[in-house]
Write a protein that holds these residues in place. Structure first.
Motif, PDB file in Angstrom:
ATOM      1  N   VAL A  91       0.853  -1.188   0.000  1.00 46.18           N
ATOM      2  CA  VAL A  91       0.000   0.000   0.000  1.00 46.18           C
ATOM      3  C   VAL A  91       0.890   1.239   0.000  1.00 46.18           C
ATOM      4  CG1 VAL A  91      -1.953  -1.111   1.128  1.00 46.18           C
ATOM      5  CG2 VAL A  91      -0.209  -0.047   2.519  1.00 46.18           C
ATOM      6  N   PRO A  92       0.402   2.330  -0.569  1.00 49.32           N
ATOM      7  CA  PRO A  92       1.227   3.532  -0.638  1.00 49.32           C
ATOM      8  C   PRO A  92       1.436   4.153   0.735  1.00 49.32           C
ATOM      9  CG  PRO A  92      -0.962   3.938  -1.520  1.00 49.32           C
ATOM     10  CD  PRO A  92      -0.877   2.480  -1.241  1.00 49.32           C
ATOM     11  N   SER A  93       2.598   4.755   0.913  1.00 46.40           N
ATOM     12  CA  SER A  93       2.897   5.475   2.146  1.00 46.40           C
ATOM     13  C   SER A  93       2.099   6.769   2.173  1.00 46.40           C
ATOM     14  CB  SER A  93       4.384   5.798   2.222  1.00 46.40           C
ATOM     15  OG  SER A  93       5.133   4.611   2.201  1.00 46.40           O
ATOM     16  N   ALA A  94       1.689   7.177   3.385  1.00 48.36           N
ATOM     17  CA  ALA A  94       0.845   8.364   3.522  1.00 48.36           C
ATOM     18  C   ALA A  94       1.430   9.312   4.563  1.00 48.36           C
ATOM     19  CB  ALA A  94      -0.567   7.963   3.930  1.00 48.36           C
ATOM     20  N   GLU A  95       1.061  10.574   4.418  1.00 46.04           N
ATOM     21  CA  GLU A  95       1.449  11.607   5.374  1.00 46.04           C
ATOM     22  C   GLU A  95       0.244  12.514   5.584  1.00 46.04           C
ATOM     23  OE1 GLU A  95       5.402  13.680   5.140  1.00 46.04           O
ATOM     24  OE2 GLU A  95       4.102  15.331   4.523  1.00 46.04           O
ATOM     25  N   ASP A 151      -0.403   6.213 -13.317  1.00 45.66           N
ATOM     26  CA  ASP A 151      -1.116   7.271 -14.012  1.00 45.66           C
ATOM     27  C   ASP A 151      -2.338   7.655 -13.191  1.00 45.66           C
ATOM     28  OD1 ASP A 151       0.615   7.287 -16.210  1.00 45.66           O
ATOM     29  OD2 ASP A 151      -0.491   5.656 -17.170  1.00 45.66           O
ATOM     30  N   ALA A 152      -2.749   8.904 -13.295  1.00 46.90           N
ATOM     31  CA  ALA A 152      -3.925   9.374 -12.556  1.00 46.90           C
ATOM     32  C   ALA A 152      -5.170   8.579 -12.940  1.00 46.90           C
ATOM     33  CB  ALA A 152      -4.125  10.866 -12.805  1.00 46.90           C
ATOM     34  N   LYS A 153      -5.240   8.131 -14.182  1.00 46.83           N
ATOM     35  CA  LYS A 153      -6.429   7.381 -14.633  1.00 46.83           C
ATOM     36  C   LYS A 153      -6.533   6.007 -13.968  1.00 46.83           C
ATOM     37  CE  LYS A 153      -4.220   5.615 -18.853  1.00 46.83           C
ATOM     38  NZ  LYS A 153      -3.838   4.348 -18.347  1.00 46.83           N
ATOM     39  N   ASP A 154      -5.435   5.517 -13.391  1.00 43.58           N
ATOM     40  CA  ASP A 154      -5.437   4.214 -12.729  1.00 43.58           C
ATOM     41  C   ASP A 154      -5.801   4.304 -11.245  1.00 43.58           C
ATOM     42  OD1 ASP A 154      -4.688   2.907 -15.057  1.00 43.58           O
ATOM     43  OD2 ASP A 154      -2.552   3.213 -14.664  1.00 43.58           O
ATOM     44  N   LEU A 155      -6.128   5.509 -10.757  1.00 42.07           N
ATOM     45  CA  LEU A 155      -6.450   5.706  -9.345  1.00 42.07           C
ATOM     46  C   LEU A 155      -7.944   5.927  -9.158  1.00 42.07           C
ATOM     47  CD1 LEU A 155      -3.592   8.167  -8.367  1.00 42.07           C
ATOM     48  CD2 LEU A 155      -3.726   5.729  -7.860  1.00 42.07           C
ATOM     49  N   ASP A 156      -8.477   5.398  -8.057  1.00 37.45           N
ATOM     50  CA  ASP A 156      -9.866   5.617  -7.661  1.00 37.45           C
ATOM     51  C   ASP A 156      -9.842   6.159  -6.239  1.00 37.45           C
ATOM     52  OD1 ASP A 156     -12.675   5.585  -7.615  1.00 37.45           O
ATOM     53  OD2 ASP A 156     -12.696   3.571  -6.747  1.00 37.45           O
ATOM     54  N   ILE A 157     -10.337   7.380  -6.060  1.00 39.16           N
ATOM     55  CA  ILE A 157     -10.321   8.042  -4.757  1.00 39.16           C
ATOM     56  C   ILE A 157     -11.757   8.299  -4.341  1.00 39.16           C
ATOM     57  CG2 ILE A 157      -9.506  10.046  -3.461  1.00 39.16           C
ATOM     58  CD1 ILE A 157      -7.465  10.385  -5.868  1.00 39.16           C
ATOM     59  N   GLN A 158     -12.107   7.814  -3.147  1.00 37.45           N
ATOM     60  CA  GLN A 158     -13.439   8.041  -2.609  1.00 37.45           C
ATOM     61  C   GLN A 158     -13.282   8.607  -1.206  1.00 37.45           C
ATOM     62  OE1 GLN A 158     -15.805   4.498  -2.920  1.00 37.45           O
ATOM     63  NE2 GLN A 158     -15.338   4.237  -5.076  1.00 37.45           N
ATOM     64  N   VAL A 159     -14.049   9.677  -0.932  1.00 44.89           N
ATOM     65  CA  VAL A 159     -13.941  10.368   0.350  1.00 44.89           C
ATOM     66  C   VAL A 159     -15.303  10.428   1.014  1.00 44.89           C
ATOM     67  CG1 VAL A 159     -13.219  12.495   1.489  1.00 44.89           C
ATOM     68  CG2 VAL A 159     -12.046  11.748  -0.582  1.00 44.89           C
ATOM     69  N   ILE A 186      -8.400   4.930  -1.154  1.00 48.06           N
ATOM     70  CA  ILE A 186      -7.635   5.029  -2.395  1.00 48.06           C
ATOM     71  C   ILE A 186      -7.363   3.620  -2.899  1.00 48.06           C
ATOM     72  CG2 ILE A 186      -5.501   5.819  -3.481  1.00 48.06           C
ATOM     73  CD1 ILE A 186      -6.236   7.368  -0.286  1.00 48.06           C
ATOM     74  N   SER A 187      -7.684   3.378  -4.160  1.00 50.24           N
ATOM     75  CA  SER A 187      -7.367   2.093  -4.761  1.00 50.24           C
ATOM     76  C   SER A 187      -6.842   2.340  -6.163  1.00 50.24           C
ATOM     77  CB  SER A 187      -8.586   1.171  -4.783  1.00 50.24           C
ATOM     78  OG  SER A 187      -9.631   1.766  -5.499  1.00 50.24           O
ATOM     79  N   PHE A 202      -3.977  -2.403  -5.342  1.00 51.86           N
ATOM     80  CA  PHE A 202      -3.870  -2.066  -3.930  1.00 51.86           C
ATOM     81  C   PHE A 202      -5.137  -1.333  -3.516  1.00 51.86           C
ATOM     82  CE2 PHE A 202      -2.377   1.758  -5.970  1.00 51.86           C
ATOM     83  CZ  PHE A 202      -2.940   2.760  -5.214  1.00 51.86           C
ATOM     84  N   HIS A 203      -5.390  -1.333  -2.219  1.00 49.70           N
ATOM     85  CA  HIS A 203      -6.528  -0.604  -1.665  1.00 49.70           C
ATOM     86  C   HIS A 203      -6.147  -0.169  -0.260  1.00 49.70           C
ATOM     87  CE1 HIS A 203     -10.672  -0.350   0.192  1.00 49.70           C
ATOM     88  NE2 HIS A 203     -10.650   0.569  -0.744  1.00 49.70           N
ATOM     89  N   ARG A 204      -6.316   1.105   0.029  1.00 52.54           N
ATOM     90  CA  ARG A 204      -5.987   1.619   1.352  1.00 52.54           C
ATOM     91  C   ARG A 204      -7.103   2.535   1.820  1.00 52.54           C
ATOM     92  NH1 ARG A 204      -0.533   4.252   3.876  1.00 52.54           N
ATOM     93  NH2 ARG A 204      -1.361   4.295   5.979  1.00 52.54           N
TER      94      ARG A 204
END
Length: 143
Positions: free
Chosen positions: A33-37, A55-63, A70-71, A95-97
């Motif tokens: 999973v990606p590191s976060a700050e 690439d940005a198109k490969d990311l899914d962000i839900q808030v 983030i996946s 990945f999914h975080r």
């Protein structure tokens, strides 16, 4: 009767060597999973994630009001022929975080920027969260 000195570190070191010997560093099923700050100010929470090589198109962000999800998927671009062999330490695959937030945010006002493999999210706080801390002035009695 002979006394034998017991050293637990010796067994731990042996176990560690065994795990290192059996570990497969090039296994593709390993998910990283990606590191976060997270940085918090009076008005917003800033979330920064490391996502190199995506690439940005490969990311899914839900808030939501209290979490960020983030996946994505990093795809391998390496093509090898039958005789070629590639050893890599890169992590490919999905990945999914989910990052829980301790405060409520205005999820309709979130802004995102993705540049040089770094995703920056600005998560504005809800008004009631902004006003949660109130400074109380202590008046001195008249002398």
């Amino acid at each position: 009767m002979t006394l034998i000195r017991y050293n637990p570190w010796k067994e731990i070191n042996a176990l560690q060597r065994l795990l290192e010997d059996t570990r497969v560093p090039f296994e593709r099923d390993f998910i990283k999973v990606p590191s976060a700050e997270l940085t918090q100010t009076d008005d917003a929470v800033y979330l920064k994630l490391e996502l190199p090589g995506m690439d940005a198109k490969d990311l899914d962000i839900q808030v939501t009001e209290n979490s960020v999800s983030i996946s994505g998927e990093r795809k391998s671009e390496t093509k090898t022929e039958d005789k070629d062999r590639t050893l890599t330490e890169f992590h490919y695959g999905k990945f999914h975080r989910v990052i829980p937030l301790k405060i409520k945010i205005q999820n309709t006002e979130v802004t995102a920027e993705y540049k040089d493999g770094i995703l920056n999210l600005t998560l504005p706080k809800k008004e009631e969260e902004k006003n949660k801390v109130v400074k109380v002035n202590l008046e001195q009695p008249a002398a």
